[in-house]
Design a protein around this motif. Structure first.
Motif, PDB file in Angstrom:
ATOM      1  N   GLU A 104       0.853  -1.191   0.000  1.00  0.00           N
ATOM      2  CA  GLU A 104       0.000   0.000   0.000  1.00  0.00           C
ATOM      3  C   GLU A 104       0.884   1.234   0.000  1.00  0.00           C
ATOM      4  O   GLU A 104       1.819   1.348   0.795  1.00  0.00           O
ATOM      5  CB  GLU A 104      -0.911  -0.010   1.237  1.00  0.00           C
ATOM      6  N   HIS A 140       0.715   5.634  -0.083  1.00  0.00           N
ATOM      7  CA  HIS A 140      -0.103   6.842   0.062  1.00  0.00           C
ATOM      8  C   HIS A 140       0.596   7.982  -0.672  1.00  0.00           C
ATOM      9  O   HIS A 140       1.824   8.027  -0.716  1.00  0.00           O
ATOM     10  CB  HIS A 140      -0.263   7.215   1.542  1.00  0.00           C
ATOM     11  N   LYS A 145       0.372  12.171  -0.604  1.00  0.00           N
ATOM     12  CA  LYS A 145      -0.241  13.277   0.121  1.00  0.00           C
ATOM     13  C   LYS A 145      -0.075  14.622  -0.588  1.00  0.00           C
ATOM     14  O   LYS A 145       1.031  14.992  -0.980  1.00  0.00           O
ATOM     15  CB  LYS A 145       0.387  13.397   1.510  1.00  0.00           C
ATOM     16  N   THR A 170      -5.345  12.719   0.335  1.00  0.00           N
ATOM     17  CA  THR A 170      -4.483  11.538   0.334  1.00  0.00           C
ATOM     18  C   THR A 170      -5.025  10.489  -0.620  1.00  0.00           C
ATOM     19  O   THR A 170      -6.171  10.062  -0.490  1.00  0.00           O
ATOM     20  CB  THR A 170      -4.379  10.931   1.751  1.00  0.00           C
ATOM     21  N   LYS A 220      -4.873   6.724  -1.536  1.00  0.00           N
ATOM     22  CA  LYS A 220      -4.443   5.460  -0.943  1.00  0.00           C
ATOM     23  C   LYS A 220      -4.601   4.388  -2.001  1.00  0.00           C
ATOM     24  O   LYS A 220      -5.702   4.190  -2.516  1.00  0.00           O
ATOM     25  CB  LYS A 220      -5.303   5.120   0.284  1.00  0.00           C
ATOM     26  N   TYR A 237       3.462   2.848   2.464  1.00  0.00           N
ATOM     27  CA  TYR A 237       2.704   2.826   3.720  1.00  0.00           C
ATOM     28  C   TYR A 237       2.753   1.469   4.424  1.00  0.00           C
ATOM     29  O   TYR A 237       2.896   1.392   5.635  1.00  0.00           O
ATOM     30  CB  TYR A 237       1.254   3.219   3.429  1.00  0.00           C
TER      31      TYR A 237
END
Lengths: 245, 245
Positions: free
Chosen positions: A110, A112, A114, A184, A186, A241
């Motif tokens: 995973e 992310h 931002k 964000t 994801k 992440y």
């Protein structure tokens, strides 16, 4: 001989990337030099789930290494953190079977990404979020996200420098979260090609700006050509992440 | 000749403090060198509301300078930001009367001190919050805050290196805000002595840990002796938040 699985966070700002290089401060080089000290000068090789570029951060990167040192798992984390610089933090150390491999045993990852969507930049978050002061159509971005889900050939969303033959990957989840002035992305998938998350993000931002329609994503994927997709979003908004096994 | 009042934010991490020095990267030196370029090589002196130490941040530091350049106030900010590095951000530029002085015209100042009270440190905020993993009695701290309010001689809460003769200052407000794992002290006063906010914070943390009783603050102030107060909290949690005129 024990194999240890280590979960580590790092601030990528002051590193020339994860992977060790002849020159330049790297995450791997910094950790290996601490391990070498602990092993009385003997070189220790660590093996990560994948490399991250200069400026890219990690909340939960995973690496493994083998050791003959007899230290309980809990004590490993404390010992390493006491010797590592402030921009690397060992979060967990666990003993694993010899068959475990941080890269080949991983079932999914995973990432992310931002963004700070305020008008003014923020000096305190300039290295940790991509400042994007332009208006965005969030609904269109969310609509476009759906086209990435599932199993596709992601040639269009990988750097031309990528040397992997098989560019088919599976995306399990891709969502955009809004929290005040923070956006964000994801994204969770079976694996990711070089620059894939950053190119997906850059393309979705072009959708949000109205430069592309959400439906165009389908044709961009089908075209299997990097030139069809959008710009690569900058490294400093990206976080590895979590790695799942 | 116009006098300009400038509000500026900076991340103090990579500066040897606000004030210009013979060597070391400073906020003042960095801004003055950009102004010198804009003024075709002519040196421009800026004058701030006060200095901040190495590692201390600013959300709203104020300085003034005089210029013969004829640029609208709005354009000044854009021009400066285009030339300044990412850890300094000009937030506002306004023309003021010649009688204005960033230091002497200031009626009050507000500082914030930020703590991260999580068990684990956060690599991404290590330069912007003081990580404090010990349990704190928030009620006791809040009780202790009350004893600082009003006009007192703050000799006990100023660095022995302070060279100011008059150590009487007035504190208008001192509160502790909790937001998840973030604690913020907000303190507003007529002015502050060298290290005063950091020593007040350090002492309040000792109250929170039960090492001192809230009522002891009264005697510490009355004693007018630096040795009576607590440790100086580290620089990187401190922000010059606002200067009022």
């Amino acid at each position: 001989m024990a194999r240890l699985k280590v979960t580590v966070a790092y601030d990528g700002t002051d590193f020339a990337g994860y992977q060790i290089q002849p020159s330049g401060r790297t995450v791997q080089g910094t950790i290996q030099s601490v391990l070498q000290k602990m092993h009385k000068g003997e070189a220790v090789q660590i093996s990560a789930s994948g490399r991250t570029d200069a400026g890219v951060h990690a909340v939960g990167q995973v690496f493994h290494f083998d050791t003959e040192m007899n230290i309980p798992s809990d004590a490993w984390g404390k010992a390493l953190n006491a010797m590592l610089p402030g921009d690397i933090l060992i979060k967990d150390v666990a003993e694993v079977p010899d068959s475990f491999h941080s890269r080949f045993s991983a079932s999914s990852k995973e990432y992310h990404y931002k963004l700070l969507v305020s008008k003014e930049p923020d000096v305190f978050r300039r290295n940790h979020m991509f400042h994007y002061p332009y208006p965005l159509n969030i609904r269109d971005i969310q609509k476009a996200c759906g086209y990435f889900l599932g199993t596709h050939d992601f040639t269009s969303f990988s750097s031309a420098r990528s040397e992997v033959a098989d560019k088919v990957r599976m995306i399990f989840a891709l969502e955009l979260l809004e929290e005040g002035e923070t956006l964000t992305f994801k994204i969770k998938g079976s694996g990711f090609l070089y620059n894939m998350v950053r190119i997906i993000t850059g393309t979705l931002l072009e959708v949000g700006q109205g430069k592309r329609k959400p439906e165009e994503i389908k044709a961009i994927i089908a075209g299997e050509d990097r030139a069809l997709a959008g710009k690569t979003a900058p490294a400093h908004g990206l976080y590895l992440y979590q790695v799942n096994y």
